[in-house]
Design an enzyme around this catalytic site. Structure first.
Site, PDB file in Angstrom:
ATOM      1  N   TRP A   1       0.861  -1.197   0.000  1.00  0.00           N
ATOM      2  CA  TRP A   1       0.000   0.000   0.000  1.00  0.00           C
ATOM      3  C   TRP A   1       0.889   1.237   0.000  1.00  0.00           C
ATOM      4  O   TRP A   1       1.825   1.322   0.792  1.00  0.00           O
ATOM      5  CB  TRP A   1      -0.903  -0.031   1.236  1.00  0.00           C
ATOM      6  CG  TRP A   1      -1.844   1.123   1.342  1.00  0.00           C
ATOM      7  CD1 TRP A   1      -2.609   1.663   0.331  1.00  0.00           C
ATOM      8  CD2 TRP A   1      -2.135   1.877   2.504  1.00  0.00           C
ATOM      9  NE1 TRP A   1      -3.353   2.720   0.821  1.00  0.00           N
ATOM     10  CE2 TRP A   1      -3.091   2.853   2.159  1.00  0.00           C
ATOM     11  CE3 TRP A   1      -1.699   1.817   3.849  1.00  0.00           C
ATOM     12  CZ2 TRP A   1      -3.599   3.770   3.084  1.00  0.00           C
ATOM     13  CZ3 TRP A   1      -2.211   2.704   4.770  1.00  0.00           C
ATOM     14  CH2 TRP A   1      -3.149   3.691   4.368  1.00  0.00           C
TER      15      TRP A   1
ATOM     16  N   ASP B   1      -1.249  -6.108   9.247  1.00  0.00           N
ATOM     17  CA  ASP B   1      -2.143  -5.032   8.835  1.00  0.00           C
ATOM     18  C   ASP B   1      -3.401  -5.690   8.265  1.00  0.00           C
ATOM     19  O   ASP B   1      -3.335  -6.378   7.250  1.00  0.00           O
ATOM     20  CB  ASP B   1      -1.448  -4.174   7.765  1.00  0.00           C
ATOM     21  CG  ASP B   1      -2.332  -3.040   7.282  1.00  0.00           C
ATOM     22  OD1 ASP B   1      -1.945  -2.332   6.339  1.00  0.00           O
ATOM     23  OD2 ASP B   1      -3.431  -2.849   7.858  1.00  0.00           O
TER      24      ASP B   1
ATOM     25  N   LYS C   1     -13.394  -0.660   5.361  1.00  0.00           N
ATOM     26  CA  LYS C   1     -13.997  -1.412   4.249  1.00  0.00           C
ATOM     27  C   LYS C   1     -15.047  -2.389   4.738  1.00  0.00           C
ATOM     28  O   LYS C   1     -16.156  -2.441   4.194  1.00  0.00           O
ATOM     29  CB  LYS C   1     -12.926  -2.202   3.489  1.00  0.00           C
ATOM     30  CG  LYS C   1     -11.719  -1.508   2.832  1.00  0.00           C
ATOM     31  CD  LYS C   1     -11.471  -0.122   3.105  1.00  0.00           C
ATOM     32  CE  LYS C   1     -10.100   0.419   2.831  1.00  0.00           C
ATOM     33  NZ  LYS C   1      -9.636   0.544   1.519  1.00  0.00           N
TER      34      LYS C   1
HETATM   35  C1  LIG Z   1      -3.379  -2.472   3.246  1.00  0.00           C
HETATM   36  C2  LIG Z   1      -4.060  -1.272   3.842  1.00  0.00           C
HETATM   37  N1  LIG Z   1      -3.755  -0.926   5.105  1.00  0.00           N
HETATM   38  C3  LIG Z   1      -4.323   0.132   5.715  1.00  0.00           C
HETATM   39  C4  LIG Z   1      -5.266   0.886   5.061  1.00  0.00           C
HETATM   40  C5  LIG Z   1      -5.817   2.053   5.855  1.00  0.00           C
HETATM   41  O1  LIG Z   1      -7.057   2.401   5.645  1.00  0.00           O
HETATM   42  P1  LIG Z   1      -7.830   3.331   6.677  1.00  0.00           P
HETATM   43  O2  LIG Z   1      -6.836   4.231   7.347  1.00  0.00           O
HETATM   44  O3  LIG Z   1      -8.815   4.073   5.848  1.00  0.00           O
HETATM   45  O4  LIG Z   1      -8.464   2.400   7.666  1.00  0.00           O
HETATM   46  C6  LIG Z   1      -5.642   0.565   3.722  1.00  0.00           C
HETATM   47  C7  LIG Z   1      -6.671   1.366   2.978  1.00  0.00           C
HETATM   48  N2  LIG Z   1      -6.433   1.466   1.588  1.00  0.00           N
HETATM   49  O5  LIG Z   1      -6.942   2.566   1.034  1.00  0.00           O
HETATM   50  C8  LIG Z   1      -7.618   2.279  -0.136  1.00  0.00           C
HETATM   51  C9  LIG Z   1      -6.676   2.226  -1.332  1.00  0.00           C
HETATM   52  O6  LIG Z   1      -5.563   1.683  -1.238  1.00  0.00           O
HETATM   53  O7  LIG Z   1      -7.101   2.709  -2.378  1.00  0.00           O
HETATM   54  C10 LIG Z   1      -5.015  -0.537   3.106  1.00  0.00           C
HETATM   55  O8  LIG Z   1      -5.326  -0.900   1.842  1.00  0.00           O
END
Ligand SMILES: Cc1ncc(COP(=O)(O)O)c(CNOCC(=O)O)c1O
Length: 401
Positions: free
Chosen positions: A133, A214, A250
């Protein structure tokens, strides 16, 4: 004049910038496959029915106040979050070896964990998958950790580079921190098999590598909350220690409520108590205490078996819709005779497909077909619908022939 006049314009975020460009496009056939946020068949954001019910109950509760939460957040939410990921029968929970603090969604959980490790753990290096990510390297670098990569994705097979992964983790210094996606790897959609997870676990424990899981997609990948937590539970079952970042963005559709939790599984209960006291020193000067509304929704749902069950049904429906988008896109490319092997579209899991399209092909598809996706070729399957699959298939077909 301004004291900030010398500042240069910063670049758009590689993921969120796609939506900025999409919003500017006047084309009636544009499709946004950038940000990883669920969309219905009609292309609309979804608020789960069970979330609306929980919010109604909260609003109707006359004794509800808006007092500060403790630094560690809503205690009931923390307990229920630990149960959700580690399992109701988790020995670590029964032995009081788990400390959980509510954080600002997954990102905040990763950041608090990173800051904690940078100040209170003897190894400053964290190994993250290549690719991962886009926000991971920035979160951990700004936490004060040294970020290094371990091989994860094999472009040739569009699958896991398991050999490279084992080699890189084998050569990591003893005690290094290792970031692991619990399920539905972002951006590749490629997860290790259970057997491969077991080999990863054995290797990591043999070198005292510290797992930092994660979990942003629990239940969203396979449709089963327990199945998507299997990797995590294998590590907890061996009695070792680990960090765990959870996001409800999500799987409960609480994106903007910023609901998440950081858990640290410790070797003993009294260590867990001391670790929690240190986590409070990290959180207090960062944002003092977390928001009230989001965790109240989650706790309302998780503590009531009927609402929990309704949530699992809505969660499975989201996962199933994404899986059907995979099948429809795969079938559409086959029916067009699009050159190349597209089976990775139905083999990969979770919200994203790592198509293998290069940045030139991505730019072509944006210009000629108004398809918006990240430049690494990742598409969010949640952004697709039965109506838009043919348009995407036409664009991919044109881009590769
Ligand atoms: C692997 C991972 N960790 C952590 C997160 C953290 O998400 P949040 O802080 O919204 O809970 C995300 C959220 N991704 O966002 C959408 C995208 O990649 O287009 C994530 O994909």
């Amino acid at each position: 004049s301004s004291v900030f006049a010398a500042l240069a314009q910063a670049p758009e975020d590689p993921i969120l910038g796609v939506t900025v460009a999409y919003n500017k496009d006047p084309s009636p056939v544009k499709v946004n496959l950038g940000v990883g946020a669920y969309r219905t068949e009609e292309g609309k954001p979804l608020v789960l029915n069970v979330v609306r019910r929980a919010e109604q109950m909260l609003i109707n509760n006359p004794s509800r106040v808006k007092e500060y939460l403790p630094i560690t957040g809503l205690a009931e939410f923390n307990k229920l979050s630990a149960k959700l990921i580690f399992g109701a029968d988790s020995p670590a929970i029964q032995e009081n070896r788990v400390t959980t603090v509510q954080c600002l969604s997954g990102t905040g959980s990763l950041r608090v964990g990173g800051e904690f490790l940078a100040r209170h753990y003897h190894e400053r290096t964290i190994y993250i998958p290549q690719p991962t990510w886009g926000n991971h390297p920035k979160v951990f670098t700004l936490s004060g950790l040294t970020v290094r990569s371990y091989r994860y994705y094999d472009p040739a097979t569009r699958g896991l580079d398991f050999k490279g992964l084992l080699e890189d983790l084998s050569s990591a210094p003893l005690g290094s921190i290792v970031l692991l996606h619990a399920c539905a790897h972002n951006p590749t959609g490629v997860d290790p098999t259970i057997d491969q997870w077991e080999q990863i676990r054995q290797l990591m424990r043999s070198k005292s590598l510290l797992p930092f899981f994660d979990s942003a997609y629990q239940g969203f990948a396979s449709g089963s909350l327990d199945k998507d937590a299997q990797s995590v539970r294998m590590f907890v079952a061996d009695g070792g220690e680990l960090l765990m970042a959870q996001s409800y963005a999500k799987n409960m559709g609480l994106y903007g409520e910023r609901v998440g939790a950081l858990s640290i599984v410790c070797g003993s209960a009294d260590v867990a108590v001391r670790v929690e006291s240190i986590l409070k020193l990290v959180i207090r000067p960062m944002y003092s205490n977390p928001p009230l509304h989001g965790p109240s929704i989650v706790a309302t749902i998780l503590k009531d078996s009927e609402m929990f069950n309704e949530w699992t049904l809505e969660l499975k429906a989201m996962a199933d819709r994404i899986i059907s988008m995979r099948q429809q896109l795969f079938d559409a490319l086959k029916s067009r005779g699009t050159p190349g092997d597209w089976s990775h579209i139905i083999k990969q899991i979770g919200m994203f497909t790592f198509t293998g399209l290069n940045s030139d092909q991505v730019a072509f598809m944006r210009q000629e077909y108004h398809i918006y996706m990240t430049s690494d070729g990742r598409i969010s399957m949640a952004g697709l619908s039965t109506r838009t699959v043919p348009h995407l298939a036409d664009a991919i077909h044109a881009a590769v022939t």
